[in-house]
Scaffold this motif. Structure first.
Motif, PDB file in Angstrom:
ATOM      1  N   GLY A  14       0.810  -1.203   0.000  1.00 20.34           N
ATOM      2  CA  GLY A  14       0.000   0.000   0.000  1.00 20.34           C
ATOM      3  C   GLY A  14       0.845   1.256   0.000  1.00 20.34           C
ATOM      4  N   VAL A  15       0.195   2.373   0.345  1.00 16.53           N
ATOM      5  CA  VAL A  15       0.838   3.686   0.309  1.00 16.53           C
ATOM      6  C   VAL A  15       0.520   4.425   1.603  1.00 16.53           C
ATOM      7  N   TYR A  16       1.541   5.081   2.155  1.00 15.41           N
ATOM      8  CA  TYR A  16       1.372   5.923   3.337  1.00 15.41           C
ATOM      9  C   TYR A  16       1.818   7.336   2.976  1.00 15.41           C
ATOM     10  N   LYS A  17       1.013   8.306   3.385  1.00 19.54           N
ATOM     11  CA  LYS A  17       1.366   9.715   3.205  1.00 19.54           C
ATOM     12  C   LYS A  17       1.154  10.412   4.533  1.00 19.54           C
ATOM     13  N   GLY A  18       2.236  10.999   5.057  1.00 19.93           N
ATOM     14  CA  GLY A  18       2.106  11.678   6.333  1.00 19.93           C
ATOM     15  C   GLY A  18       3.453  11.953   6.967  1.00 19.93           C
ATOM     16  N   SER A  19       3.467  11.967   8.282  1.00 21.11           N
ATOM     17  CA  SER A  19       4.656  12.316   9.048  1.00 21.11           C
ATOM     18  C   SER A  19       5.470  11.077   9.429  1.00 21.11           C
ATOM     19  N   LEU A  34      -3.765  -2.322  -0.616  1.00 20.51           N
ATOM     20  CA  LEU A  34      -4.194  -2.715  -1.955  1.00 20.51           C
ATOM     21  C   LEU A  34      -5.651  -3.170  -2.005  1.00 20.51           C
ATOM     22  N   SER A  35      -6.221  -3.525  -0.853  1.00 22.74           N
ATOM     23  CA  SER A  35      -7.635  -3.918  -0.781  1.00 22.74           C
ATOM     24  C   SER A  35      -8.541  -2.700  -0.587  1.00 22.74           C
ATOM     25  N   GLN A  36      -7.956  -1.521  -0.615  1.00 21.13           N
ATOM     26  CA  GLN A  36      -8.650  -0.251  -0.476  1.00 21.13           C
ATOM     27  C   GLN A  36      -9.164  -0.009   0.939  1.00 21.13           C
TER      28      GLN A  36
END
Length: 72
Positions: A14-19, A34-36
């Motif tokens: 998956g993807v992480y966006k943050g601190s 990936l499973s949303q």
């Protein structure tokens, strides 16, 4: 080692966006697998911890997390 804000792309996960702090997810961030399934909330040294919103295909939870687990 990551400190501050950024994006982490995990192949086949998956993807992480943050601190980040010392390379770990820390404070505020959003993770989508990936499973949303999506978690938007607080992190503590790489662990979902604090107030957050977890949305899956079948449910939505808004509340507290302690060491990955729903609390409350």
């Amino acid at each position: 080692m990551k400190d501050g804000s950024g994006i982490e792309i995990l192949f086949n996960e998956g993807v992480y966006k943050g601190s980040f702090l010392n390379g770990l997810r820390h404070e505020k961030g959003i993770y989508a697998d990936l499973s949303q399934n999506v978690y938007n909330g607080n992190w503590k040294l790489g662990i979902m911890h604090g107030k957050g919103l977890l949305q899956t295909e079948t449910s939505t939870y808004l509340g507290q997390f302690i060491n990955w687990l729903k609390h409350g």
